[in-house]
Motif scaffolding. Structure first.
Motif, PDB file in Angstrom:
ATOM      1  N   ALA A 120       1.142   3.957  -2.858  1.00 40.88           N
ATOM      2  CA  ALA A 120       0.599   5.424  -2.474  1.00 40.88           C
ATOM      3  C   ALA A 120       1.784   6.291  -3.030  1.00 40.88           C
ATOM      4  O   ALA A 120       1.638   7.243  -3.793  1.00 40.88           O
ATOM      5  N   GLN A 170       0.850  -1.326  -0.016  1.00 42.96           N
ATOM      6  CA  GLN A 170       0.063   0.006  -0.095  1.00 42.96           C
ATOM      7  C   GLN A 170       0.842   1.395   0.213  1.00 42.96           C
ATOM      8  O   GLN A 170       0.634   2.237  -0.691  1.00 42.96           O
ATOM      9  N   ARG A 171       2.172   1.171   0.912  1.00 35.41           N
ATOM     10  CA  ARG A 171       2.781   2.521   0.774  1.00 35.41           C
ATOM     11  C   ARG A 171       3.567   2.575  -0.449  1.00 35.41           C
ATOM     12  O   ARG A 171       3.535   3.534  -0.980  1.00 35.41           O
ATOM     13  N   ALA A 176       1.696   6.535  -6.701  1.00 35.00           N
ATOM     14  CA  ALA A 176       0.523   7.344  -7.004  1.00 35.00           C
ATOM     15  C   ALA A 176       1.108   8.788  -7.194  1.00 35.00           C
ATOM     16  O   ALA A 176       0.864   9.590  -8.057  1.00 35.00           O
TER      17      ALA A 176
END
Length: 459
Positions: free
Chosen positions: A202, A198-199, A205
């Motif tokens: 992110a 997830q990190r 992104a």
């Protein structure tokens, strides 16, 4: 009519999905499929498509799948897809690779991966699974993690694998340090690994957002620059001619531009003539200037006279254009004569002999001695005239370097004085036949009087 009972055997008209045995080729499997079809249904299938000509080698692993394409339009469509994949491989890996071999290996791998699963949709399987390239990295030469051109492991895919391993290693370290005794709890490890992913997502992104913002900023800057350049160009186009005052001519109208170009061509012709006759001897320099000036002006006057003699309304722009074209033709002829003069200088002769001897040492490459001699003569002549062009350009650069950069601060040299004397000796044509363009003050070495227009031509 032969009746086939129910069971594992196919009914008439059905298409069995037979698998390749170990070491069995596509053609052999296709033949065995036909034989099984005949044994089960009492005859051949309604349609058994043949591999298109020119693609037998590429489609050999999937010949039995191709045979089930019972429609002509379908076969044409899949053939088009196959040729597109061949072009894609050639474009990514270069024309030196064997694109047919690469696609053959890809189809073989896809068929092996299919295993015991039957192919129920041959068109969809060929177009969507067998023929497309599969890669997770951006390298267009990668297919299934290997380079198509070198068959080596793809470095970009290995980097992605190493990144994934490093991420899992970090998650494992965090999961084990949070627990006592060094034991690993699978749910904790999976939760930590998910958090790491997830990190990473992110951060990716954020990087993509920054890239989009930078692209938008560059586009805004480019838009502003284009608008500024368009405004500057519009302002420049609105300027009047600095010579004749014609409006909206970007500072110089076509007529004045051609007239100025004629003077530049005359000056270039004088330089070429002086360079061709040698650097030494004032008499030679003066004679070169006089003859060149007379020939250039005579060619320009003759062209303009012929244009005016044709009758009809002749625009001043047409007269200036005819003068410029005549000056360009005359200068081209003068340069060719100068090159011919330099072609027989000692430097060009030495280059000719050296190239001729070099080419004759390679006479074994030709069918006969006469052919070798003709080829050597042609190559040596080319080298001779290339050397002549170089000598002429070197002489012209020497003349330009010797000329003062600022005529207001520097004293006129012998070249400028000779040119001024010759121009002073040229008699102006009568008013009814005066067709020469304006003399430039910078070329004549003295101020030019009058409005500077084309004499004898009405505006």
């Amino acid at each position: 009519m032969t009746v086939v009972d129910g069971g594992a055997d196919p009914l008439r008209g059905e298409k069995p999905d037979l698998l390749l045995a170990e070491g069995e080729s596509g053609s052999a499997a296709s033949a065995s499929t036909l034989q099984a079809w005949r044994d089960a249904s009492g005859g051949p299938p309604p349609v058994w498509a043949q591999v298109p000509k020119g693609l037998e080698r590429v489609l050999e692993p999937v010949a039995m799948v191709w045979g089930r394409l019972d429609r002509l339009t379908t076969r044409r469509y899949v053939t088009k897809v196959v040729r597109a994949r061949l072009d894609e491989i050639s474009g990514a890996c270069g024309p030196q690779v064997d694109a047919e071999r690469i696609l053959w290996e890809r189809l073989k791998r896809r068929l092996t991966e299919q295993g015991t699963v039957p192919i129920t949709d041959p068109v969809g399987w060929l177009v969507s699974r067998a023929l497309p390239r599969r890669a997770v990295c951006p390298d267009g030469r990668c297919d299934d993690g290997r380079r198509m051109d070198t068959r080596a492991d793809c470095a970009a895919c290995q980097m992605l694998v190493l990144d994934g391993r490093a991420l899992r290693s970090r998650a494992f370290t965090k999961a084990t340090t949070a627990l006592t005794g060094g034991r690993v709890d699978q749910p904790v490890f999976e939760a930590e690994l998910n958090a790491c992913w997830q990190r990473e997502a992110a951060a990716a992104a954020v990087r993509r957002e920054h890239a989009v913002q930078e692209r938008h900023a560059r586009e805004r800057v480019w838009t502003e620059q284009r608008a500024r350049h368009a405004a500057q160009e519009a302002a420049r186009q609105a300027l009047a001619c600095t010579v004749c005052g014609k409006p909206e001519t970007a500072g110089l109208c076509g007529r004045c531009r051609d007239e100025r170009r004629v003077e530049e061509l005359v000056a270039e012709a004088v330089d070429v003539a002086v360079a061709a006759r040698g650097m030494g001897g004032e008499a030679y320099r003066l004679d070169a200037v006089r003859r060149t000036e007379r020939d250039m002006r005579g060619a320009v006057d003759q062209a303009v006279t012929e244009l005016l003699a044709a009758g009809g309304g002749v625009f001043a722009e047409s007269v200036a254009l005819a003068a410029r074209l005549a000056a360009e033709l005359q200068l081209g002829a003068l340069r060719r004569r100068a090159v011919s003069r330099f072609a027989y200088q000692p430097q060009a002769e030495a280059e000719y002999e050296k190239v001729f001897a070099t080419e004759m040492r390679r006479s074994y490459l030709h069918g006969s001695l006469e052919e070798a001699r003709e080829a050597a003569e042609e190559t040596a002549q080319t080298a001779r005239f290339n050397t002549a062009h170089t000598l002429l350009n070197d002489r012209l650069r020497t003349l330009q370097a010797a000329r003062p950069t600022s005529e207001a601060d520097a004293e006129p040299d012998s070249y400028a004085q000779a040119a001024a004397q010759v121009r002073g000796l040229i008699r102006p044509a009568p008013p009814e036949h005066a067709v020469s363009v304006r003399r430039s003050s910078t070329l004549a070495g003295q101020p030019a009087g009058g409005s500077g227009g084309l004499a004898g031509v009405g505006t």
